[in-house]
Design an enzyme around this catalytic site. Structure first.
Site, mmCIF file in Angstrom:
data_model
loop_
_atom_site.group_PDB
_atom_site.id
_atom_site.type_symbol
_atom_site.label_atom_id
_atom_site.label_comp_id
_atom_site.label_asym_id
_atom_site.label_seq_id
_atom_site.Cartn_x
_atom_site.Cartn_y
_atom_site.Cartn_z
ATOM 1 N N TRP A 164 -26.461 28.845 5.451
ATOM 2 C CA TRP A 164 -27.418 27.674 5.262
ATOM 3 C C TRP A 164 -27.294 27.056 6.758
ATOM 4 O O TRP A 164 -27.989 26.466 7.912
ATOM 5 C CB TRP A 164 -27.132 26.531 4.291
ATOM 6 C CG TRP A 164 -26.861 27.137 3.361
ATOM 7 C CD1 TRP A 164 -26.819 27.104 1.958
ATOM 8 C CD2 TRP A 164 -28.563 27.058 2.586
ATOM 9 N NE1 TRP A 164 -26.991 27.206 1.107
ATOM 10 C CE2 TRP A 164 -28.140 27.694 1.481
ATOM 11 C CE3 TRP A 164 -29.867 26.937 3.224
ATOM 12 C CZ2 TRP A 164 -29.058 27.930 0.723
ATOM 13 C CZ3 TRP A 164 -30.010 26.960 2.265
ATOM 14 C CH2 TRP A 164 -30.627 27.290 0.955
ATOM 15 N N ASP A 189 -23.762 19.954 7.802
ATOM 16 C CA ASP A 189 -24.351 19.508 5.849
ATOM 17 C C ASP A 189 -22.841 19.640 5.607
ATOM 18 O O ASP A 189 -22.213 20.423 5.333
ATOM 19 C CB ASP A 189 -24.783 21.092 6.147
ATOM 20 C CG ASP A 189 -26.036 21.285 5.125
ATOM 21 O OD1 ASP A 189 -25.608 20.528 4.145
ATOM 22 O OD2 ASP A 189 -26.531 22.358 4.863
ATOM 23 N N LYS A 242 -26.125 18.509 -6.352
ATOM 24 C CA LYS A 242 -24.355 19.430 -6.579
ATOM 25 C C LYS A 242 -23.221 18.571 -6.807
ATOM 26 O O LYS A 242 -23.134 18.827 -8.389
ATOM 27 C CB LYS A 242 -24.184 20.173 -4.952
ATOM 28 C CG LYS A 242 -25.688 21.821 -4.775
ATOM 29 C CD LYS A 242 -24.589 21.615 -3.281
ATOM 30 C CE LYS A 242 -25.937 22.361 -2.914
ATOM 31 N NZ LYS A 242 -26.440 23.943 -2.955
HETATM 32 C C1 LIG Z 1 -24.743 24.039 2.097
HETATM 33 C C2 LIG Z 1 -26.309 23.591 1.752
HETATM 34 N N1 LIG Z 1 -26.975 23.652 3.036
HETATM 35 C C3 LIG Z 1 -28.310 23.020 2.756
HETATM 36 C C4 LIG Z 1 -28.764 23.431 1.174
HETATM 37 C C5 LIG Z 1 -30.485 23.859 0.974
HETATM 38 O O1 LIG Z 1 -30.594 22.935 0.897
HETATM 39 P P1 LIG Z 1 -31.973 21.868 -0.303
HETATM 40 O O2 LIG Z 1 -32.410 22.781 -1.315
HETATM 41 O O3 LIG Z 1 -32.355 20.307 -0.690
HETATM 42 O O4 LIG Z 1 -32.684 22.364 0.969
HETATM 43 C C6 LIG Z 1 -27.549 24.207 0.393
HETATM 44 C C7 LIG Z 1 -28.776 24.457 -0.723
HETATM 45 O O5 LIG Z 1 -27.882 25.279 -1.933
HETATM 46 C C8 LIG Z 1 -26.865 24.322 0.182
HETATM 47 O O6 LIG Z 1 -25.721 24.719 -0.476
#
Ligand SMILES: Cc1ncc(COP(=O)(O)O)c(C=O)c1O
Length: 361
Positions: free
Chosen positions: A103, A172, A196
């Protein structure tokens, strides 16, 4: 079996929600507070919804002890949209990113569209199995430092907040927010997708220090401007009303159950139970380095692809679902977010023992 034949859902997100929250939602589904309507049917401009979003924000503020000079925004587009929104607001000259997994790699790709990005620490050399040392980064000349606190796919987690040496720290926290006590004042921006630890999918929480709200690039689309969302109290356009209502129920539930301190205690207990078993097993292997381990996403494997697949299938028959690892890593993953009770982890370990007995040669 329980009243609704519910299983233990180890998915990385959308994930389990507290049963008490689902019960409340069920009871209020057809007629919310004598309105004769479901929350899904009421206007986002109504006083009923205004109460829902205001209470949700206030309770989140209480839970995380959010200082007064921070705004809380309820946005859309997933955590992924923040990968662009952050640089649109903060990237002026160059930005520093820590690359600790999938991510953050995605966030780096998106930030590069808007300017210079340097990776100031990385664990890519060892398949992101550890958290890189960030104790003394050279950050002079950078506009901000970005990192992803809990790496959902690789099952790693920062144990210390990186020292951003006075520049705004952006984090994040999608897969760890509300799981442990944090000091919000150390951050410029915290963002997290809801699906989550917060509620159902559909909303992204942004906690932003006020001085960072205003400075976006001229060409930033209105829908991505923090200032517009902040001025309109997250009601610039139609928000995901039902998701925000559900998040509000989760916040209330957490406050009524000892707050984040209690949640952190429970999470540590669950993770310890599972890691202790894994560490004593000669059959399963964990994939994250010991001192970098996440308490939310536990990644492991039998070391054999077919056995891992069989594990997932047989676990399902045992009422334990979604244990397959993410496709970029393979193996197995148990996501044990806030709403996973200790009972679910105990059942998982019971199953793991029987699976080990049957398949260990
Ligand atoms: C740490 C992290 N950041 C970002 C995301 C992406 O999130 P989204 O699907 O809400 O864009 C995720 C998705 O699992 C994630 O685990």
């Amino acid at each position: 079996m329980n009243k609704y034949n519910r299983i233990f859902n180890f998915a990385a997100g959308p994930a389990m929600l507290p049963e008490e929250v689902l019960e409340t939602a069920k009871n209020e589904l057809m007629n919310y507070k004598n309105s004769g309507m479901s929350v899904m049917e009421i206007s986002h401009r109504s006083s009923l919804f205004n109460d829902i979003i205001t209470e949700a924000e206030n309770n989140l503020r209480k839970l995380l002890n959010v200082p007064n000079n921070y705004k809380i925004l309820f946005l859309q587009g997933g955590a992924s949209t923040q990968f662009s929104t952050v640089p649109l607001h903060l990237l002026k000259t160059k930005a520093a990113y820590i690359n600790s997994g999938h991510w953050s790699s995605r966030a780096i790709i998106d930030a590069k569209v808007f300017g210079d990005v340097d990776i100031v620490a990385s664990s890519e050399n060892d398949k992101f199995s550890y958290i890189p040392d960030c104790s003394n980064l050279n950050l002079s000349g950078y506009d901000y430092l970005y990192y992803c606190d809990n790496n959902t796919i690789y099952g790693t987690k920062f144990k210390e907040v990186p020292d951003s040496k006075g520049i705004p720290l952006v984090c994040d926290m999608s897969s760890c927010i509300l799981s442990e006590v944090i000091d919000v004042s150390k951050y410029g921006i915290i963002f997290a997708g809801a699906q989550k630890n917060i509620g159902p999918a559909g909303v992204t929480i942004v906690i932003i220090r006020e001085d960072l709200i205003n400075n976006c690039r001229e060409y930033t689309p209105n829908i991505l401007k923090y200032k517009i969302h902040s001025d309109k109290n997250s009601l610039y356009n139609t928000p995901p009303t039902y998701t925000i209502y559900m998040c509000g129920l989760v916040f209330k539930y957490l406050l009524n159950n000892g707050g984040i301190e209690e949640q952190e205690k429970r999470n540590l207990e669950k993770a310890k139970y599972l890691y202790d078993y894994l560490d004593n097993s000669l059959f399963y292997k964990t994939l994250a380095e010991k001192n970098s381990r996440s308490i939310m996403n536990v990644v492991f494997t039998t070391g054999n692809k077919e056995l891992d697949l069989l594990f997932v299938e047989e676990a399902k028959e045992y009422g334990l679902e979604n244990l397959k690892g993410h496709k970029v890593l393979g193996g197995l993953r148990a996501s044990i977010y806030n709403a996973m009770p200790l009972e679910g982890v105990i059942r998982l370990v019971d199953f793991m023992k029987t699976f080990e007995e049957r398949h260990h040669v």
